[in-house]
Write a protein that holds these residues in place. Structure first.
Motif, short mmCIF file in Angstrom:
data_model
loop_
_atom_site.label_atom_id
_atom_site.label_comp_id
_atom_site.label_asym_id
_atom_site.label_seq_id
_atom_site.Cartn_x
_atom_site.Cartn_y
_atom_site.Cartn_z
N ILE A 59 0.78 -1.26 0.01
CA ILE A 59 0.00 -0.15 0.02
C ILE A 59 0.74 1.12 0.01
O ILE A 59 0.60 2.25 -0.85
N ALA A 60 1.88 1.19 0.67
CA ALA A 60 2.78 2.20 0.91
C ALA A 60 3.42 2.66 -0.41
O ALA A 60 3.64 3.80 -0.99
N VAL A 61 4.02 1.43 -1.12
CA VAL A 61 4.60 1.66 -2.50
C VAL A 61 3.43 2.35 -3.58
O VAL A 61 3.61 3.27 -4.24
N ALA A 62 2.24 1.63 -3.35
CA ALA A 62 1.14 2.16 -4.33
C ALA A 62 0.99 3.79 -4.09
O ALA A 62 0.95 4.86 -4.91
N MET A 63 0.92 4.26 -2.83
CA MET A 63 0.92 5.60 -2.58
C MET A 63 1.93 6.47 -2.91
O MET A 63 1.64 7.59 -3.66
N TRP A 118 0.00 2.98 -14.63
CA TRP A 118 -0.04 1.66 -15.10
C TRP A 118 0.29 0.78 -13.79
O TRP A 118 -0.29 -0.09 -13.47
N ALA A 119 1.51 1.20 -13.27
CA ALA A 119 2.24 0.41 -12.10
C ALA A 119 1.13 0.65 -10.97
O ALA A 119 1.01 -0.57 -10.28
N PHE A 120 0.50 1.75 -10.69
CA PHE A 120 -0.28 1.96 -9.43
C PHE A 120 -1.65 0.80 -9.50
O PHE A 120 -2.01 0.10 -8.71
N LEU B 267 -6.98 -3.10 -18.12
CA LEU B 267 -7.41 -1.83 -17.87
C LEU B 267 -6.06 -0.94 -17.60
O LEU B 267 -6.34 0.40 -18.14
N ALA B 268 -5.30 -1.35 -16.90
CA ALA B 268 -4.09 -0.79 -16.77
C ALA B 268 -3.21 -0.38 -17.98
O ALA B 268 -2.99 0.67 -18.21
#
Ligand SMILES: Nc1ncnc2c1ncn2[C@@H]1O[C@H](COP(=O)(O)OP(=O)(O)OP(=O)(O)O)[C@@H](O)[C@H]1O
Ligand SMILES: Nc1ncnc2c1ncn2[C@@H]1O[C@H](COP(=O)(O)OP(=O)(O)OP(=O)(O)O)[C@@H](O)[C@H]1O
Ligand SMILES: [Mg+2]
Ligand SMILES: [Mg+2]
Lengths: 622, 616
Positions: A59-63, A118-120, B267-268
């Motif tokens: 989650i931290a990485v996503a943020m 994309w990564a997110f 979707l990404a």
């Protein structure tokens, strides 16, 4: 707008806490359902925390990813401004360097932002799906752990709705809501900083507007909580009705229930969609109100700015920039509404799920499991000691009684319908715990046995033969997972089911369809029987296991039982007294009491109930 | 025990055998258009909502203009009097905008709720009326997921994405037009990605809808597993198999997870392109624009205006990603919905209202095979000829799995005969409306399925409108005296599937349900199997009175049940092998003798002859 601010600056772990918080503000959480399963305070919050906990790092990485992505995205307009202010003048001077640099920076952002996006999506999808997987599994496993008395009142439909429509609500929040919240929060942060930097007086005045907006959001949450809860409950009742109709489609059609059912379904259906609509209405109100507040504030700031400008306390250009950015501060209000919607709905769903998960099975696994002593033979000794039992809803069904069944004995239990035979059997199989007294298996209280140990000891063929969809072989193998095909076939052979199974279109690999609907009632009983044989328990309980068989089939089973039961302890409930002939001992039950107890021969020769019963039965034979 | 139940894992595939061929999928738009009959009722509201959203968009655009005026006019000139009207205008615009935001949502909330309810109600009604063979084929979880998850997807689509699809397209077109008027060269550059984007979204759409459909099906499968595991909880507990079931569930949900991740992956990819390409084009436009400005071929103001227009179009384009995803999910949900709705309902041409001469039940050349029986297997019933005279009770005897239950299901047309005809008092059952037929023929099934309702409701189900007296007499016939001892008498809830009653109690209620309306034709499938000898005798005595006036077919396994009947028919190999009285058949029909006494089966065994000695 505190909702938007809390989670992100508190980090993912606290975000969880913040999200669960509305569940237990002022209003005490109501019972999860009409079935008054109480939701312990704090349970939804704890549940959410435990769900998010393992994914903290991701989650931290996503943020971070979305943070950088937003920065890249927001820098677009900035770079355009730089190009206009610096690039073009430089180019006029035939210095293309600055422009190229700016355009390159722009293109860099243009590539960076989608890559990060994309990564997110990928990361957050993984987190979401893992959370859902985890939660689904928990619901399922917990439902399996819960005891029968719970299932009897909670109904299958309600559990299905927990595992499907409530999960859906959470999925919606996770897949869209959180991203929304994050971007809203980030853009609010960026713009707030910008505003304060542009002019701190106006900036602070603008940020003050977050207060009324937060109040409005808060009032929406309190107002809508009840609506969303109702929506979850209504959805569950709808599913309950739905499943029950589909499961009883034969009687429904045969008794022309279609119209009456339509009407009854319309009620729950309307309740469900009505609650949804109500939620939407609340949301519309929230959006309208917060927009109004935001726009009033803008007007106010313009007035204040105008005053400052006329007092020469503010530059005109700054004000222009300021009001334009101010508008953007309030842009996310609509987006936030979407979030709040899925959030409220998920909170209500989580509350229901937490209620279910917090419910402890009444027939609990032992804290310190005991081991069964090494058995001398195949069977084990069973003793009921001052055992009495009452179902949750009713009067005492079994008054206190004592009963000792020595290892290896075959006991037939007979008696009028409703006498309590199945209840005794279910107690012995530990479907329920006795209200008073205890039941021991080789001296060990059933309550001290862990499930695997218990099932090596006691296995029961229930009065209702239930097959799962899947092949015949799979259904028999439920008796002993890991049994080879030979063993499965041998079990079928032992009770005379082999011929009919082999004659099915795909033999042992024939799919029996839901509830075994593809084979006849008698055949289902044979499969259920084979299943029990394969399990090879020390104590075998057969509750009316041959009631739907034809006479030759029943006799074949009885012949098989002579060998199969040899050495084992067996409790056989049957109305057809032919079974009694293979029993060492007969118990006659009446209204929950054992009124006669003796060897078949003794009882038949006596003058008691069993003698009369036996005579009547004999007369009924050909 | 901790290990998985390997054999159970194959169930996943078995549940899917009904999965539709994705090849026949319609295009997203065509699928969505099928919603029209339902959406029609809300079309006005949808239009209002879209209009409100568009107007709100306009007012949002108008605000900066007014702000500009304020700054350029009154403030620049320090003319406070001129300030007020403009601030008033600003306030007005703000209020209008808020009102529009409110309107956009408020007009749709209730109508969409009604739409959802209507669709779900129709689905439920349809499912109730589809033949039993349809229900045999489908896992019930598939239906549940259609009624919940899918319905939700459709409602959500109508609530937001549809409106935005319209509004954003309009915005996009307007913006594009504006850009062309500003500078056509730059506009062309910015629009260049449109073609690849268009092609890409089409590809995305086909890929995504396959995954979305799969996810919905897997959701349904998951619901099926949950349902089975709860309904079969007694078995799982009896064998301590909850771990293996959980393992099975875990595998199923892993499948779903994989599909959902695939969706996210698609979707990404789409988002990346949809966000990236226009940005790159914009960067190019910036470079070219700056170059043009530097060479005085374009005014700086126009470039700024152009770029801000282009930036303003960011959102409408970007939003395309999730709008498409929503649309696809809704469209596959619509597909799934109509898959059920398109299923042909058994046609019901029957109009006969009266029966003919009192002829009883007559089956002539009745053949039957289950619709899902594999090719090449012989018919289950291969020409049944049977006549049950008016007022007569016929017992139907046959070995386990010989087709007795199947035969009884043909009378109320739960299944349709493959060939041959069945007449009631001379009237072919196909000429009777189903409703009427099922009123005439009452059934007690071999599995006494009760509903979670009171005893009274369960019993009176057989004859709506029957009074208290009839209820009492039906309960008396079925020897259901235990009802009075229940906590709330006839108003006691019997629990899901009646499972808070004992087996024999359930069966007697099912029997009472069949006899309650004094139906002229009665079908009882092994109605006394769960009763003890005494109760059985009592029920038989009471039943005989009822049966005196009705024409009945009673499936029997035991001699005692056979004694209810005037004559007995023996079913073997899909035919009626013999008909006669009990005594006649015992004398003349070896098969019957075997079925009743088990003698033939016992002969070779020798030592164990429990009832041989008692045979008369
Ligand atoms: N789950 C339950 N909840 C409440 N009451 C129950 C439940 N199951 C059974 N009973 C009641 O307990 C009594 C004994 O039921 P039980 O099933 O033990 O009878 P039985 O002797 O097995 O009868 P049968 O021969 O008809 O199967 C009955 O009066 C029944 O109504
Ligand atoms: N829905 C179905 N689809 C396909 N085959 C079926 C279906 N239901 C039953 N069968 C098959 O048809 C045969 C007859 O089944 P039926 O239920 O009519 O037997 P029955 O005579 O009532 O037996 P029992 O005495 O065990 O109740 C069985 O061999 C069974 O495998
Ligand atoms: Mg019982
Ligand atoms: Mg049958």
């Amino acid at each position: 707008m505190t909702t938007t601010v809390e989670p992100a600056n508190a980090g993912p772990a606290k975000a969880g806490r913040a999200k669960a918080e509305p569940v237990e503000e002022e209003l005490p959480a109501p019972p999860a359902d009409e079935e008054d399963i109480p939701v312990p305070p704090g349970a939804p919050r704890a549940l959410l925390r435990s769900l998010l906990g393992p994914h903290r790092a991701r989650i931290a990485v996503a943020m971070v990813v979305i943070l950088v992505q937003q920065a890249a995205l927001q820098s677009g307009p900035l770079l355009v401004a730089v190009a206009m202010d610096r690039g073009i003048p430089a180019l006029r001077e035939h210095d293309s360097g600055p422009l190229i640099a700016v355009v390159a920076a722009y293109l860099f952002c243009a590539v960076l932002s989608p890559v990060l996006q994309w990564a997110f999506i990928k990361i957050s999808a993984r987190v979401n799906q893992d959370i859902l997987l985890d939660l689904r599994g928990r619901i399922f496993r917990h439902a399996q752990r819960l005891s029968l008395d719970f299932h009897e009142r909670y109904t299958s439909g309600r559990i299905i709705s927990r595992a499907t429509s409530d999960i859906d609500a959470l999925r919606e929040l996770l897949s869209e809501g959180l991203q929304e919240l994050l971007t809203v929060f980030l853009s609010v942060c960026y713009i707030s900083v910008l505003l304060v930097v542009l002019d701190w007086r106006l900036g602070l005045a603008s940020l003050l507007s977050l207060l009324p907006l937060a109040l409005i959001a808060h009032s929406f949450r309190t107002r809508s909580r009840r609506v969303y809860r109702r929506s979850r409950t209504a959805a569950a009742s709808m599913i309950v009705r739905f499943t029950e109709t589909m499961n009883g489609i034969r009687p429904v059609q045969a008794f022309r229930r279609e119209k009456a059912n339509d009407a009854a379904f319309a009620v729950v259906n309307q309740q469900s969609s009505g609650a949804n609509a109500e939620g939407f209405l609340e949301l519309a109100r929230y959006v309208g109100l917060s927009r109004t507040a935001a726009n009033l504030w803008i007007t106010g700031i313009v007035l204040l700015g105008a005053y400052l400008v006329t007092e020469d306390a503010l530059e005109l250009g700054v004000l222009t920039a300021f009001v334009l950015y101010l508008r953007r501060l309030f842009d996310p209000v609509d987006q936030l509404a979407m979030f709040l919607n899925s959030y409220q709905s998920a909170a209500a769903a989580l509350e229901k799920i937490a209620g279910l998960l917090a419910h402890e099975p009444t027939v609990a696994e032992p804290a310190e499991p005991a081991e069964l002593p090494q058995a001398a033979g195949k069977g084990r000794e069973v003793s009921f000691e001052r055992t009495s039992f009452a179902y949750r809803t009713g009067k005492q069904v079994l008054p206190p009684f004592d009963l000792l069944i020595p290892a290896g004995q075959t006991v037939a239990v007979v008696g009028a319908t409703g006498a309590g035979k199945s209840t005794v059997a279910k107690l012995l199989a530990r479907f329920y715990d006795p209200t008073d007294g205890r039941i021991r298996l080789d001296g060990v209280d059933l309550r001290d046995l862990a499930t695997p140990e218990l099932r090596r000891g006691v296995v029961m063929v229930t009065q209702e033969s239930f097959l799962f969809s899947g092949t015949v072989a799979e259904n028999i193998a439920i008796g002993r997972p890991g049994a080879t095909r030979e063993e499965v076939e041998q079990a079928a052979r032992d009770i005379g089911a082999y011929e009919f199974i082999a004659a099915l279109p795909d033999g042992f690999d024939t799919d029996v369809r839901k509830r075994g609907g593809r084979i006849s009632a008698g055949q289902r009983q044979l499969v259920a029987f084979a299943r029990a044989l394969l399990a090879d328990p020390a104590v075998l309980i057969l509750d009316e296991a041959t009631s739907s068989l034809d006479v030759p089939g029943e006799q074949a089973v009885q012949r098989a039982m002579r060998t199969v039961l040899a050495g084992r302890t067996a409790v056989i409930i049957a109305h057809r007294l032919s079974t009694v002939e293979i029993a060492d001992r007969v118990l006659v039950m009446d209204q929950g009491r054992i009124v006669e107890d003796g060897s078949p021969q003794e009882l038949i020769e006596g003058s008691g109930r069993f003698a009369a019963l036996h005579r009547a039965w004999r007369d009924s034979l050909v | 025990m901790t290990g998985s139940l390997p054999t159970l894992t194959a169930m996943a595939e078995n549940r899917q055998d009904h999965a539709p061929a994705t090849g026949q999928r319609r295009s997203t738009v065509r699928s969505l258009l099928r919603l029209w009959p339902y959406a029609r009722a809300v079309r006005g509201r949808l239009a209002i909502s879209a209009t409100a959203a568009s107007l709100a968009m306009l007012s949002t655009l108008a605000v900066p203009v007014v702000l500009g005026r304020i700054v350029d006019g009154p403030l620049a000139e320090r003319d406070l009097d001129a300030l007020w009207p403009l601030v008033g205008l600003l306030l007005l615009l703000g209020l209008i905008e808020a009102a529009l935001f409110y309107t956009r949502r408020v007009v749709l909330s209730r109508p969409l709720g009604r739409l959802e309810a209507a669709m779900r109600g129709d689905l439920y009604a349809k499912l109730q009326r589809l033949p039993v063979s349809f229900h045999d084929r489908w896992g019930s979880g598939q239906m549940i997921s259609r009624a919940t998850t899918d319905m939700n997807a459709m409602r959500l689509f109508l609530a937001f994405p549809l409106v935005f699809l319209v509004v954003n397209s309009v915005t996009f077109l307007a913006g594009t037009a504006l850009m062309f008027t500003q500078d056509w060269r730059l506009a062309l550059i910015v629009l260049a990605p449109a073609v690849p984007l268009f092609l890409l979204t089409r590809r995305f759409e086909s890929g995504y809808s396959v995954s979305s459909r799969l996810a919905q099906d897997q959701n349904g499968d998951l619901a099926t597993v949950v349902e089975e595991s709860v309904l079969g909880i007694r078995i799982l507990k009896a064998f301590g198999r909850h771990r293996s079931m959980a393992e099975h569930f875990r595998e199923q949900s892993h499948l779903l997870r994989r599909t959902e991740l695939r969706k996210a992956h698609l979707l990404a990819n789409l988002w990346a392109v949809i966000v990236g390409l226009p940005e790159i084009a914009l960067g190019c436009a910036l470079a070219v624009g700056a170059y043009l400005v530097a060479h005085d071929e374009l005014s700086a103001g126009t470039l700024v205006a152009f770029l801000s227009t282009a930036l303003a179009l960011r959102w409408p384009v970007e939003s395309l990603g999730w709008l498409l995803a929503y649309a696809n999910e809704a469209s596959t949900a619509v597909d799934r919905f109509f898959e059920v709705m398109d299923e042909p309902e058994p046609e019901n041409p029957g109009v006969a209202t009266t029966l003919g001469a009192p002829d009883g039940i007559r089956l002539t050349g009745v053949r039957f095979r289950y619709p899902d029986a594999p090719e090449g297997t012989p018919d289950l019933l291969t020409g049944i000829d049977l006549h049950i005279r008016r007022g007569e009770t016929m017992a139907l005897v046959g070995a386990t799995g010989s087709g007795k239950t199947t035969l009884t299901a043909l009378l109320p047309r739960l299944y349709e005969t493959t060939a041959g005809s069945i007449t009631l008092d001379g009237t072919d059952i196909r000429e009777l409306p189903r409703e009427k037929l099922r009123e005439l023929v009452a059934v007690a099934f071999e599995e006494p399925t009760l509903f979670s309702a009171t005893v009274r409701e369960n019993v009176l189900m057989g004859a709506p409108g029957a009074d208290e007296r009839q209820l009492a007499s039906a309960l008396a016939t079925a020897q259901a005296g235990f009802v009075d001892k229940l906590p709330a008498g006839a108003d006691t809830e019997v629990g899901e599937q009646g499972l808070s009653l004992s087996g024999g109690q359930r069966q007697r209620l099912a029997l009472a349900r069949a006899v309650v309306g004094d139906p002229p034709f009665l079908v009882l499938d092994d109605p006394l199997s769960a009763l003890d000898v005494h109760t059985e005798a009592l029920v038989e005595r009471a039943l005989r009175e009822v049966l005196g006036s009705t024409t009945a077919l009673v499936v029997a396994h035991r001699p005692s049940t056979v004694l209810l009947a005037d004559r007995v028919a023996v079913l073997a190999d899909g035919r009626i092998e013999a008909v006669g009285t009990h005594q006649e058949l015992l004398r003349d029909c070896p098969h019957y003798r075997e079925l009743m006494s088990g003698e033939a089966a016992l002969l070779p065994e020798g030592p164990f002859v429990p009832n041989g000695g008692h045979a008369r």
